[in-house]
Each structure stands twice: as C-alpha cells, then as structure tokens.
Design a protein around this motif. Structure first.
Motif, PDB file in Angstrom:
ATOM      1  N   THR A 125       0.834  -1.199   0.000  1.00 12.22           N
ATOM      2  CA  THR A 125       0.000   0.000   0.000  1.00 12.22           C
ATOM      3  C   THR A 125       0.871   1.252   0.000  1.00 12.22           C
ATOM      4  O   THR A 125       0.628   2.198  -0.755  1.00 12.22           O
ATOM      5  CB  THR A 125      -0.947   0.013   1.215  1.00 12.22           C
ATOM      6  N   ALA A 138      -5.175  14.533  -0.272  1.00 15.58           N
ATOM      7  CA  ALA A 138      -6.391  13.814  -0.675  1.00 15.58           C
ATOM      8  C   ALA A 138      -6.300  13.408  -2.147  1.00 15.58           C
ATOM      9  O   ALA A 138      -6.748  12.312  -2.520  1.00 15.58           O
ATOM     10  CB  ALA A 138      -7.622  14.676  -0.434  1.00 15.58           C
ATOM     11  N   ASP A 139      -5.706  14.273  -2.994  1.00 18.68           N
ATOM     12  CA  ASP A 139      -5.551  13.965  -4.421  1.00 18.68           C
ATOM     13  C   ASP A 139      -4.647  12.759  -4.639  1.00 18.68           C
ATOM     14  O   ASP A 139      -4.970  11.858  -5.413  1.00 18.68           O
ATOM     15  CB  ASP A 139      -4.942  15.155  -5.179  1.00 18.68           C
ATOM     16  N   MET A 151      -3.821  10.435  -2.489  1.00 23.28           N
ATOM     17  CA  MET A 151      -4.414   9.223  -1.910  1.00 23.28           C
ATOM     18  C   MET A 151      -5.512   8.685  -2.818  1.00 23.28           C
ATOM     19  O   MET A 151      -5.636   7.473  -3.016  1.00 23.28           O
ATOM     20  CB  MET A 151      -4.940   9.501  -0.505  1.00 23.28           C
ATOM     21  N   ALA A 152      -6.318   9.584  -3.391  1.00 27.54           N
ATOM     22  CA  ALA A 152      -7.355   9.157  -4.336  1.00 27.54           C
ATOM     23  C   ALA A 152      -6.720   8.512  -5.561  1.00 27.54           C
ATOM     24  O   ALA A 152      -7.217   7.500  -6.067  1.00 27.54           O
ATOM     25  CB  ALA A 152      -8.223  10.343  -4.746  1.00 27.54           C
ATOM     26  N   LEU A 202      -7.100   5.194  -2.413  1.00 22.55           N
ATOM     27  CA  LEU A 202      -7.252   5.139  -0.959  1.00 22.55           C
ATOM     28  C   LEU A 202      -7.907   6.412  -0.447  1.00 22.55           C
ATOM     29  O   LEU A 202      -8.013   7.404  -1.160  1.00 22.55           O
ATOM     30  CB  LEU A 202      -5.879   4.969  -0.305  1.00 22.55           C
ATOM     31  N   THR A 203      -8.296   6.399   0.806  1.00 25.95           N
ATOM     32  CA  THR A 203      -8.879   7.580   1.421  1.00 25.95           C
ATOM     33  C   THR A 203      -7.788   8.424   2.067  1.00 25.95           C
ATOM     34  O   THR A 203      -6.736   7.915   2.457  1.00 25.95           O
ATOM     35  CB  THR A 203      -9.928   7.202   2.490  1.00 25.95           C
ATOM     36  N   HIS A 204      -8.078   9.703   2.200  1.00 26.16           N
ATOM     37  CA  HIS A 204      -7.125  10.656   2.757  1.00 26.16           C
ATOM     38  C   HIS A 204      -6.675  10.265   4.168  1.00 26.16           C
ATOM     39  O   HIS A 204      -5.521  10.462   4.543  1.00 26.16           O
ATOM     40  CB  HIS A 204      -7.762  12.050   2.748  1.00 26.16           C
ATOM     41  N   GLY A 205      -7.583   9.707   4.935  1.00 23.62           N
ATOM     42  CA  GLY A 205      -7.298   9.389   6.335  1.00 23.62           C
ATOM     43  C   GLY A 205      -6.158   8.423   6.552  1.00 23.62           C
ATOM     44  O   GLY A 205      -5.524   8.434   7.601  1.00 23.62           O
ATOM     45  N   GLY A 206      -5.848   7.607   5.578  1.00 23.02           N
ATOM     46  CA  GLY A 206      -4.790   6.617   5.735  1.00 23.02           C
ATOM     47  C   GLY A 206      -3.391   7.128   5.495  1.00 23.02           C
ATOM     48  O   GLY A 206      -2.412   6.422   5.746  1.00 23.02           O
TER      49      GLY A 206
END
Length: 189
Positions: free
Chosen positions: A11, A34-35, A37-38, A42-46
C-alpha cells in the motif's frame, strides 16, 4: 482487520508511485494529500499511517521518479556502443513524447522550481539523484579524465533539462519542437 506487513508495504509503495505521477502532473503545491491518496485508490485518512509528512512523500516519490529516469537513461546508453548510446539517450530525453509525458517524465523539469524551495531532505534527494544521473552520463564519455567527463556531463544534463523545460513552457508548438531539435543537434555534434 489489521493488514499484514507485506500488505502495508505494498500500500505504501502504491501511494509513493501515485504521488510520483501526481506531483509531476500537478506540481507539489497543486497536489493535495487527498488527491494523491485518491490516485492511489485510498482515502485521505490513511496517509499518516504510512508517512509523517508531505515532505516525506515528496522525497520518496522524487527518489522513485529519479530512479526511473536513471534506469531509462542507462537503458538507452547501453542500447548502442560509444557515442551512439549517448546520442540515443539524448534523443529519447529531448523528444516530443518525453515533452508531452509530464506525469512520467523528468522530475527535474516537472518540479524544478518547487524543488528549489523544498525542505533540506527533498533538496538532498534532488541533489543525489541529479549527481547519480551526471555520473551515469559521465561514465559514457570516453577518452576524458573523470573530472573532465563529469564537467561535460553537467553541461549535457543541464542543457537537456533546460531545453525540455522551455519546450514545455512555450505556447508555440513549432518553437517547442525547434528547441528540442536544436538542443539534440548541439549535444550530438
């Protein structure tokens, strides 16, 4: 459910690869966490499970991008002997295809102005990658002392980076192609 260490490493690598492309495509400042991760699916939180900061991902993604560039140049250099290999590497770098491949192209061109204002760690990674590429080119300059070969490699690489940068900057397609063509001609004479 907890991920295995291997899954976490995979990951993390996926995030680094996505960041490498996203930063070159949109710039470091233009890419939100966030961009990227997307882009990795994946989501931003990770993000903070894998990295301490944006600088850390910039440094690692830059190292990946420079490593890919070095591999591509080495491949072209070894495709033919003597000057023909160097000329092939120059022609490949100073091509319309490379100019138009911002997300996969040279990170020095895509991110140069931002890298110059980055953290010391990012600038050190930039310097290390640049010098690695200089050494790869210098090793192919036969008949010169190591110091002379390194000086010439600095000029060759700086000319290539500058020409590709300007070929991307100008709005006139004919001028852009001419910049690439003239730089290729100058470096391969």
């Amino acid at each position: 459910m907890r991920k295995s260490k291997q899954e976490a490493a995979e990951t993390r690598q996926r995030i680094v690869e996505a960041a490498s492309s996203e930063f070159r495509r949109k710039g470091i400042g233009g890419t939100a966490l966030a961009d990227l991760m997307a882009a990795a699916g994946l989501t931003h939180g990770g993000f903070y499970k894998h990295f301490d900061s944006k600088d850390q991902i910039v440094e690692e993604s830059l190292t990946l991008a420079v490593g890919s560039l070095v591999e591509a140049v080495e491949s072209k250099l070894s495709s033919a002997s003597g000057d023909r290999g160097l000329h092939a590497a120059i022609a490949d770098y100073l091509s319309i295809e490379h100019r138009d491949s911002t997300a996969d192209g040279c990170p020095f061109v895509a991110l140069g102005s931002e890298l110059s204002r980055s953290s010391d760690g990012v600038r050190e990674a930039t310097t290390s990658g640049f010098l690695n590429l200089v050494d790869v080119i210098a090793a192919r300059l036969d008949g010169k002392s190591p110091a002379a070969a390194k000086k010439e490699a600095l000029v060759i690489l700086s000319t290539m980076i500058g020409a590709l940068t300007m070929a991307r900057v100008v709005t006139d397609p004919e001028l852009s192609a001419s910049i690439l063509r003239q730089a290729r001609k100058h470096l391969t004479q």
